[in-house]
Design a protein around this motif. Structure first.
Motif, PDB file in Angstrom:
ATOM      1  N   UNK A 127      20.613 -11.007  54.661  1.00  0.00           N
ATOM      2  CA  UNK A 127      21.763 -12.003  55.020  1.00  0.00           C
ATOM      3  C   UNK A 127      21.098 -13.201  55.557  1.00  0.00           C
ATOM      4  N   UNK A 128      19.825 -13.287  56.099  1.00  0.00           N
ATOM      5  CA  UNK A 128      19.290 -14.395  56.290  1.00  0.00           C
ATOM      6  C   UNK A 128      19.037 -15.433  55.265  1.00  0.00           C
ATOM      7  N   UNK A 129      18.606 -14.539  54.174  1.00  0.00           N
ATOM      8  CA  UNK A 129      18.216 -15.384  52.804  1.00  0.00           C
ATOM      9  C   UNK A 129      19.592 -16.184  52.251  1.00  0.00           C
ATOM     10  N   UNK A 130      20.488 -15.331  52.175  1.00  0.00           N
ATOM     11  CA  UNK A 130      21.890 -15.846  51.548  1.00  0.00           C
ATOM     12  C   UNK A 130      22.172 -17.006  52.376  1.00  0.00           C
ATOM     13  N   UNK A 170      29.347 -22.661  45.508  1.00  0.00           N
ATOM     14  CA  UNK A 170      30.239 -21.567  45.182  1.00  0.00           C
ATOM     15  C   UNK A 170      29.128 -20.441  45.018  1.00  0.00           C
ATOM     16  N   UNK A 171      29.740 -19.114  44.730  1.00  0.00           N
ATOM     17  CA  UNK A 171      29.028 -17.818  44.467  1.00  0.00           C
ATOM     18  C   UNK A 171      28.174 -18.110  43.456  1.00  0.00           C
ATOM     19  N   UNK A 172      28.698 -18.575  42.342  1.00  0.00           N
ATOM     20  CA  UNK A 172      27.767 -18.885  41.164  1.00  0.00           C
ATOM     21  C   UNK A 172      26.618 -19.737  41.214  1.00  0.00           C
ATOM     22  N   UNK A 173      26.657 -20.771  42.176  1.00  0.00           N
ATOM     23  CA  UNK A 173      25.434 -21.459  42.405  1.00  0.00           C
ATOM     24  C   UNK A 173      24.249 -20.640  43.309  1.00  0.00           C
ATOM     25  N   UNK A 194      18.604 -16.016  41.166  1.00  0.00           N
ATOM     26  CA  UNK A 194      18.364 -15.253  40.166  1.00  0.00           C
ATOM     27  C   UNK A 194      19.054 -13.813  40.072  1.00  0.00           C
ATOM     28  N   UNK A 195      20.073 -13.667  40.879  1.00  0.00           N
ATOM     29  CA  UNK A 195      20.804 -12.539  41.137  1.00  0.00           C
ATOM     30  C   UNK A 195      22.092 -12.525  40.275  1.00  0.00           C
ATOM     31  N   UNK A 228      27.854 -10.578  40.450  1.00  0.00           N
ATOM     32  CA  UNK A 228      28.383  -9.399  40.968  1.00  0.00           C
ATOM     33  C   UNK A 228      27.767  -8.779  42.415  1.00  0.00           C
ATOM     34  N   UNK A 229      26.446  -8.935  42.139  1.00  0.00           N
ATOM     35  CA  UNK A 229      25.667  -8.723  43.413  1.00  0.00           C
ATOM     36  C   UNK A 229      26.054  -9.737  44.779  1.00  0.00           C
ATOM     37  N   UNK A 230      25.988 -11.074  44.273  1.00  0.00           N
ATOM     38  CA  UNK A 230      26.368 -11.939  45.220  1.00  0.00           C
ATOM     39  C   UNK A 230      27.543 -11.933  46.054  1.00  0.00           C
ATOM     40  N   UNK A 231      28.590 -11.662  44.979  1.00  0.00           N
ATOM     41  CA  UNK A 231      29.823 -11.577  45.343  1.00  0.00           C
ATOM     42  C   UNK A 231      29.931 -10.454  46.592  1.00  0.00           C
TER      43      UNK A 231
END
Length: 129
Positions: free
Chosen positions: A9-12, A28-31, A37-38, A41-44
């Motif tokens: 959570x802290x990293x995000x 945005x999520x893609x950024x 390097x994820x 889908x994982x980021x979303x």
């Protein structure tokens, strides 16, 4: 919450803040996916959880905005990242290695230890010439 969950959570949150400061543009999520390097889908999935917990708000055109509590956490971790990295650099560690290592320990140091390191560094910081 497990240590790994809290660290993730802290990293995000830190990454959102870092990208906002670096680009001065909507993040945005893609950024996030590209910079960490994820997979998208994982980021979303992670961002959805952060949104549910009240740390992130998704705005226009899917831009990510930190809430007050999200920004508080992100700022704390980002400061630790910068200070610890700077300490390592002042000790002669290569900049890239210094910040990678700072990222590894920024979550694990107690507040007492971090404040002592920060105080010592600021009192003995090499002066710019």
């Amino acid at each position: 919450m497990t240590k790994e969950t809290n660290e993730s959570k802290e990293d995000y949150l830190e990454r959102i803040l870092m990208l906002q400061e670096e680009t001065h543009a909507p993040v945005r999520a893609i950024d996030i996916a590209n910079s960490m390097g994820f997979s998208k889908a994982s980021v979303s999935i992670a961002l959805k959880k952060l949104e549910e917990e009240g740390f992130v708000v998704v705005g226009l055109k899917q831009s990510l905005n930190l809430t007050e509590s999200g920004r508080e956490i992100a700022s704390k971790i980002y400061e630790r990242h910068k200070v610890i990295g700077s300490i390592f650099i002042s000790l002669g560690v290569d900049e890239d290695t210094a910040y990678k290592d700072a990222c590894k320990i920024e979550h694990d140091l107690s507040e007492e230890t971090y404040q002592a390191l920060k105080k010592h560094y600021l009192e003995h910081k090499p002066q710019d010439k």
